[in-house]
Design a protein around this motif. Structure first.
Motif, PDB file in Angstrom:
ATOM      1  N   VAL B 199      40.434  41.984  51.254  1.00 18.90           N
ATOM      2  CA  VAL B 199      41.197  42.857  50.379  1.00 18.90           C
ATOM      3  C   VAL B 199      42.410  43.393  51.131  1.00 18.90           C
ATOM      4  O   VAL B 199      42.260  44.036  52.160  1.00 18.90           O
ATOM      5  CB  VAL B 199      40.333  44.025  49.859  1.00 18.90           C
ATOM      6  CG1 VAL B 199      41.161  44.966  48.998  1.00 18.90           C
ATOM      7  CG2 VAL B 199      39.134  43.491  49.082  1.00 18.90           C
ATOM      8  N   SER B 215      45.553  46.930  45.467  1.00 18.19           N
ATOM      9  CA  SER B 215      44.880  46.121  46.469  1.00 18.19           C
ATOM     10  C   SER B 215      44.693  44.719  45.927  1.00 18.19           C
ATOM     11  O   SER B 215      44.375  44.513  44.767  1.00 18.19           O
ATOM     12  CB  SER B 215      43.575  46.754  46.925  1.00 18.19           C
ATOM     13  OG  SER B 215      42.818  47.130  45.818  1.00 18.19           O
ATOM     14  N   ASP B 217      42.983  41.209  46.069  1.00 16.32           N
ATOM     15  CA  ASP B 217      41.727  40.564  46.447  1.00 16.32           C
ATOM     16  C   ASP B 217      41.993  39.090  46.705  1.00 16.32           C
ATOM     17  O   ASP B 217      42.334  38.358  45.786  1.00 16.32           O
ATOM     18  CB  ASP B 217      40.744  40.739  45.293  1.00 16.32           C
ATOM     19  CG  ASP B 217      39.317  40.765  45.785  1.00 16.32           C
ATOM     20  OD1 ASP B 217      39.093  40.376  46.945  1.00 16.32           O
ATOM     21  OD2 ASP B 217      38.442  41.176  45.006  1.00 16.32           O
ATOM     22  N   GLU B 219      40.714  35.567  47.456  1.00  8.89           N
ATOM     23  CA  GLU B 219      39.594  34.626  47.527  1.00  8.89           C
ATOM     24  C   GLU B 219      40.174  33.370  48.131  1.00  8.89           C
ATOM     25  O   GLU B 219      41.209  32.912  47.709  1.00  8.89           O
ATOM     26  CB  GLU B 219      39.093  34.262  46.129  1.00  8.89           C
ATOM     27  CG  GLU B 219      38.446  35.378  45.364  1.00  8.89           C
ATOM     28  CD  GLU B 219      38.223  34.956  43.903  1.00  8.89           C
ATOM     29  OE1 GLU B 219      38.107  33.746  43.637  1.00  8.89           O
ATOM     30  OE2 GLU B 219      38.206  35.855  43.052  1.00  8.89           O
ATOM     31  N   GLY B 223      45.760  35.027  46.014  1.00 11.74           N
ATOM     32  CA  GLY B 223      45.477  36.234  45.254  1.00 11.74           C
ATOM     33  C   GLY B 223      46.779  36.876  44.848  1.00 11.74           C
ATOM     34  O   GLY B 223      47.852  36.496  45.328  1.00 11.74           O
TER      35      GLY B 223
END
Ligand SMILES: [Zn+2]
Lengths: 177, 259
Positions: B199, B215, B217, B219, B223
């Motif tokens: 994050v 924020s 995220d 993956e 993102g």
């Protein structure tokens, strides 16, 4: 009083305008919430939250972008989707609901706009119509739609896109554009 | 700006999902990234979005239980007591990441005056919500943000737009940041090749203010996330994406304050 006037009132903090706006749209907002979340008590919370957000965002509403009713329903949909994503057990069977919405002829409460959309949707192959509704009303991703319809991801993506593009063509023709 | 027809075709399906509001975060980020340089797709998204919004009209109407209207009016009385949600350079607390609402609070104090006139306690609304066990702020903030952003893109027509590459410590480009001037202004960061999953705080700095707006995220390597700021976008000097144990990823904005 027009929706635009009510929203302008809401943007300045006029509670009477808000009350009028709620009365005018509550059946639609609650109806949409109920069709997505399936449980009356939760649908009521969702519908309330949608109106609270409409109140907060009234100053951002831009009548050039969307009708007040679609703007409000977009907000409602977003809230409802959040709830079903967090509380999976709530989910009605979205496919069944989507199929019901496509096949149902005009409801007593429906207005002309909506008949036009319903008619266009019925022109689509049913798997495309269902894919579009699952995406628009339930916020399901193409992957989730593929799982529910039992087809590969690529097929689900194509159904959403093709369905939406065809609807656009039909609706633009009927708008006389 | 140059269009790449292959890129448009590649993104056509994700574009439809952005229009319906159902696109996953990374898909949405890729589309928004492309929209900043493609007028055709921007126009297409606008048309598809209108259709998608009309489809919402299909839900059957249903009268809510008695007392609905007064319950809503109680809620707005309560929610406004929580204070205005726009934040930013003035208070330094970061913008948009707390509840993600894109502003819209009237600045003239009319509403707050009205609110003070009400006797209903904010607590009632809060308890009502908690009792139902419903969590609101999971994904809709991001979705609303993207929708607002989508509209901002269209309205601004790229005119009040600024962008810069995001680079890692070695100078490799790992993503983009996009800034849109509007009411409110937006900052959106997209990572395409992040050094590590996790994050990342999206930290925006002007000459006299620094705050986290979202924020992001990540993956795998991709993102995207963004938020609103109260600053003029041309005051933004730098956007950092900050994660624990990872050197910051930095985008430096061109100095356009003199234009
Ligand atoms: Zn394109």
């Amino acid at each position: 009083m027009s929706d635009e006037a009510l929203l302008a009132g809401m943007a300045t903090g006029d509670a009477d305008a808000m009350a009028g706006f709620v009365r005018r749209h509550q059946a639609r907002v609650y109806g949409l919430a109920l069709s997505v979340v399936g449980v009356p008590a939760v649908a009521e919370e969702v519908a309330q939250e949608a109106f609270v957000r409409a109140w907060r965002h009234a100053g951002n509403y831009d009548p050039r972008r969307a009708q007040a009713s679609t703007w409000l329903l977009t907000i409602t949909r977003n809230v409802a989707i959040d709830v079903v994503r967090v509380r999976r057990e709530l989910a009605t069977d979205p496919v069944a609901v989507a199929e019901m919405m496509t096949t149902a002829a005009s409801d007593g409460d429906r207005v002309e706009d909506c008949d036009r959309v319903a008619a266009a949707l019925r022109e689509l192959p049913s798997e495309q119509a269902t894919a579009v509704l699952l995406s628009v009303h339930f916020g399901l991703t193409a992957r989730e739609i593929g799982e529910r319809q039992g087809v590969p991801l690529g097929t689900a993506k194509t159904r959403i896109r093709t369905g939406l593009s065809r609807l656009r063509t039909m609706l633009e023709v009927s708008h006389g554009e | 700006m140059a269009n790449d027809p292959n890129r448009c075709a590649e993104l056509a399906e994700s574009l439809a999902e952005v229009a319906t509001g159902a696109a996953s975060g990374p898909d949405r980020a890729r589309v928004l990234d492309h929209l900043s340089e493609c007028d055709d797709c921007r126009a297409e998204l606008e048309r598809l979005s209108r259709v998608a919004d009309e489809v919402l009209l299909l839900a059957p109407s249903h009268e809510p239980p008695a007392g609905f209207e007064s319950a809503v009016l109680e809620r707005i009385a309560g929610s406004d007591d929580a204070g205005p949600e726009g934040t930013g350079p003035d208070d330094g607390s970061g913008a948009g990441s707390d509840d993600g609402h894109a502003g819209g609070e009237p600045a003239d104090g009319t509403r707050r005056h009205w609110v003070r006139g009400l006797v209903l306690a904010a607590a009632a609304a809060v308890i009502g919500l908690a009792g139902a066990g419903i969590v609101w702020q999971t994904t809709s903030d991001e979705r609303e943000l993207a929708e607002g952003y989508r509209k901002t893109l269209d309205i601004a027509d790229g005119q009040y737009f600024s962008a810069a590459p995001v680079r890692d410590a070695s100078g490799e480009q790992v993503g983009h940041v996009f800034l849109y001037q509007g009411e409110p202004s937006w900052v959106f960061a997209v990572l395409g090749d992040a050094p590590a999953p996790g994050v990342y705080d999206v930290r925006v700095a002007t000459d006299d203010w620094t705050g986290d707006v979202a924020s992001c995220d990540v993956e795998a390597k991709t993102g995207g996330a963004g938020g609103t700021i109260n600053a003029d976008i041309y005051q933004v000097r730098e956007v950092r994406l900050v994660a624990p144990d990872t050197p910051p990823l930095i985008a430096t904005l061109p100095d356009r304050s003199g234009e």
